[in-house]
Design a protein around this motif. Structure first.
Motif, mmCIF file in Angstrom:
data_model
loop_
_atom_site.group_PDB
_atom_site.id
_atom_site.type_symbol
_atom_site.label_atom_id
_atom_site.label_comp_id
_atom_site.label_asym_id
_atom_site.label_seq_id
_atom_site.Cartn_x
_atom_site.Cartn_y
_atom_site.Cartn_z
ATOM 1 N N THR A 5 0.845 -1.189 0.000
ATOM 2 C CA THR A 5 0.000 0.000 0.000
ATOM 3 C C THR A 5 0.888 1.250 0.000
ATOM 4 O O THR A 5 2.088 1.174 0.280
ATOM 5 C CB THR A 5 -0.894 0.036 1.254
ATOM 6 N N LYS A 6 0.271 2.370 -0.301
ATOM 7 C CA LYS A 6 1.014 3.634 -0.265
ATOM 8 C C LYS A 6 1.439 3.958 1.163
ATOM 9 O O LYS A 6 2.483 4.552 1.385
ATOM 10 C CB LYS A 6 0.170 4.775 -0.832
ATOM 11 N N LYS A 7 0.644 3.550 2.132
ATOM 12 C CA LYS A 7 0.977 3.795 3.537
ATOM 13 C C LYS A 7 2.264 3.054 3.910
ATOM 14 O O LYS A 7 3.116 3.596 4.609
ATOM 15 C CB LYS A 7 -0.179 3.360 4.431
ATOM 16 N N GLU A 8 2.427 1.820 3.442
ATOM 17 C CA GLU A 8 3.646 1.054 3.692
ATOM 18 C C GLU A 8 4.839 1.714 3.005
ATOM 19 O O GLU A 8 5.923 1.800 3.576
ATOM 20 C CB GLU A 8 3.497 -0.379 3.195
ATOM 21 N N ALA A 9 4.628 2.175 1.777
ATOM 22 C CA ALA A 9 5.701 2.846 1.030
ATOM 23 C C ALA A 9 6.086 4.144 1.715
ATOM 24 O O ALA A 9 7.282 4.472 1.818
ATOM 25 C CB ALA A 9 5.263 3.102 -0.407
ATOM 26 N N GLU A 10 5.095 4.886 2.207
ATOM 27 C CA GLU A 10 5.370 6.135 2.918
ATOM 28 C C GLU A 10 6.168 5.857 4.183
ATOM 29 O O GLU A 10 7.099 6.577 4.528
ATOM 30 C CB GLU A 10 4.068 6.850 3.259
ATOM 31 N N SER A 11 5.819 4.778 4.861
ATOM 32 C CA SER A 11 6.541 4.367 6.066
ATOM 33 C C SER A 11 7.995 4.045 5.740
ATOM 34 O O SER A 11 8.901 4.435 6.479
ATOM 35 C CB SER A 11 5.891 3.107 6.612
ATOM 36 N N ALA A 12 8.207 3.336 4.650
ATOM 37 C CA ALA A 12 9.558 2.955 4.239
ATOM 38 C C ALA A 12 10.390 4.184 3.881
ATOM 39 O O ALA A 12 11.547 4.318 4.307
ATOM 40 C CB ALA A 12 9.501 1.991 3.059
ATOM 41 N N VAL A 13 9.825 5.086 3.105
ATOM 42 C CA VAL A 13 10.534 6.304 2.711
ATOM 43 C C VAL A 13 10.864 7.153 3.938
ATOM 44 O O VAL A 13 11.995 7.635 4.091
ATOM 45 C CB VAL A 13 9.715 7.121 1.672
ATOM 46 N N SER A 14 9.898 7.314 4.827
ATOM 47 C CA SER A 14 10.130 8.097 6.039
ATOM 48 C C SER A 14 11.206 7.469 6.913
ATOM 49 O O SER A 14 12.041 8.173 7.487
ATOM 50 C CB SER A 14 8.838 8.243 6.839
ATOM 51 N N ALA A 15 11.212 6.142 7.009
ATOM 52 C CA ALA A 15 12.218 5.443 7.808
ATOM 53 C C ALA A 15 13.616 5.669 7.240
ATOM 54 O O ALA A 15 14.573 5.915 7.994
ATOM 55 C CB ALA A 15 11.908 3.954 7.872
ATOM 56 N N VAL A 16 13.755 5.619 5.934
ATOM 57 C CA VAL A 16 15.061 5.837 5.303
ATOM 58 C C VAL A 16 15.522 7.283 5.513
ATOM 59 O O VAL A 16 16.674 7.528 5.888
ATOM 60 C CB VAL A 16 15.017 5.492 3.794
ATOM 61 N N LEU A 17 14.638 8.232 5.306
ATOM 62 C CA LEU A 17 14.999 9.639 5.492
ATOM 63 C C LEU A 17 15.358 9.946 6.944
ATOM 64 O O LEU A 17 16.314 10.677 7.211
ATOM 65 C CB LEU A 17 13.873 10.552 5.002
ATOM 66 N N ASP A 18 14.618 9.371 7.878
ATOM 67 C CA ASP A 18 14.918 9.558 9.303
ATOM 68 C C ASP A 18 16.267 8.949 9.661
ATOM 69 O O ASP A 18 17.034 9.521 10.433
ATOM 70 C CB ASP A 18 13.825 8.953 10.182
ATOM 71 N N ALA A 19 16.553 7.771 9.109
ATOM 72 C CA ALA A 19 17.833 7.114 9.384
ATOM 73 C C ALA A 19 18.999 7.926 8.832
ATOM 74 O O ALA A 19 20.042 8.054 9.485
ATOM 75 C CB ALA A 19 17.841 5.705 8.785
ATOM 76 N N ILE A 20 18.839 8.503 7.652
ATOM 77 C CA ILE A 20 19.889 9.349 7.076
ATOM 78 C C ILE A 20 20.086 10.584 7.946
ATOM 79 O O ILE A 20 21.218 10.952 8.272
ATOM 80 C CB ILE A 20 19.556 9.737 5.616
ATOM 81 N N SER A 21 18.996 11.220 8.361
ATOM 82 C CA SER A 21 19.086 12.411 9.217
ATOM 83 C C SER A 21 19.787 12.108 10.532
ATOM 84 O O SER A 21 20.689 12.841 10.949
ATOM 85 C CB SER A 21 17.698 12.966 9.520
ATOM 86 N N SER A 22 19.382 11.027 11.191
ATOM 87 C CA SER A 22 20.008 10.709 12.477
ATOM 88 C C SER A 22 21.454 10.275 12.301
ATOM 89 O O SER A 22 22.300 10.563 13.145
ATOM 90 C CB SER A 22 19.203 9.653 13.229
ATOM 91 N N GLY A 23 21.778 9.611 11.207
ATOM 92 C CA GLY A 23 23.159 9.217 10.932
ATOM 93 C C GLY A 23 24.057 10.415 10.718
ATOM 94 O O GLY A 23 25.204 10.442 11.186
ATOM 95 N N ILE A 24 23.558 11.423 10.019
ATOM 96 C CA ILE A 24 24.334 12.646 9.795
ATOM 97 C C ILE A 24 24.553 13.366 11.118
ATOM 98 O O ILE A 24 25.641 13.853 11.398
ATOM 99 C CB ILE A 24 23.632 13.558 8.767
ATOM 100 N N LYS A 25 23.512 13.431 11.947
ATOM 101 C CA LYS A 25 23.635 14.095 13.245
ATOM 102 C C LYS A 25 24.629 13.367 14.138
ATOM 103 O O LYS A 25 25.413 13.987 14.847
ATOM 104 C CB LYS A 25 22.280 14.167 13.946
ATOM 105 N N LYS A 26 24.580 12.032 14.136
ATOM 106 C CA LYS A 26 25.418 11.240 15.029
ATOM 107 C C LYS A 26 26.864 11.153 14.555
ATOM 108 O O LYS A 26 27.790 11.420 15.312
ATOM 109 C CB LYS A 26 24.839 9.830 15.142
ATOM 110 N N ASP A 27 27.074 10.770 13.297
ATOM 111 C CA ASP A 27 28.415 10.486 12.787
ATOM 112 C C ASP A 27 28.969 11.569 11.861
ATOM 113 O O ASP A 27 30.149 11.539 11.524
ATOM 114 C CB ASP A 27 28.422 9.155 12.033
#
Length: 91
Positions: free
Chosen positions: A19-41
């Motif tokens: 579903t689009k909701k699952e895809a939105e969840s996946a995209v948001s998870a990737v973007l959040d992980a990139i953001s937190s990775g940049i902040k941390k490392d």
């Protein structure tokens, strides 16, 4: 391509059962992980795609375009992206 178009593309790649909701969840998870990775490392490297990193800009002197008056611009941090050779070759 904006975020909603990216979500639609991810949904299409996941197949008919997703579903689009699952895809939105996946995209948001990737973007959040990139953001937190940049902040941390300070750097996130995705092999075959590219590298996101923090770049520091030093303080400098600028000018007000309206009045021509000199002003000081504070030092700042920005996120930069360097594409991998695979990504460049695909263009």
């Amino acid at each position: 391509m904006n975020k909603s178009e990216l979500i639609e593309a991810v949904s299409a790649n996941l197949g008919a059962g997703s579903t689009k909701k699952e895809a939105e969840s996946a995209v948001s998870a990737v973007l959040d992980a990139i953001s937190s990775g940049i902040k941390k490392d300070g750097k996130v490297q995705v092999i075959g795609f590219g590298t996101f990193d923090v770049r520091e800009r030093p303080a400098r002197e600028g000018r007000n375009p309206k009045t021509g008056e000199k002003l000081k611009i504070k030092a700042s941090k920005n996120v930069g992206f360097k594409a991998s050779s695979n990504l460049k070759a695909s263009l």
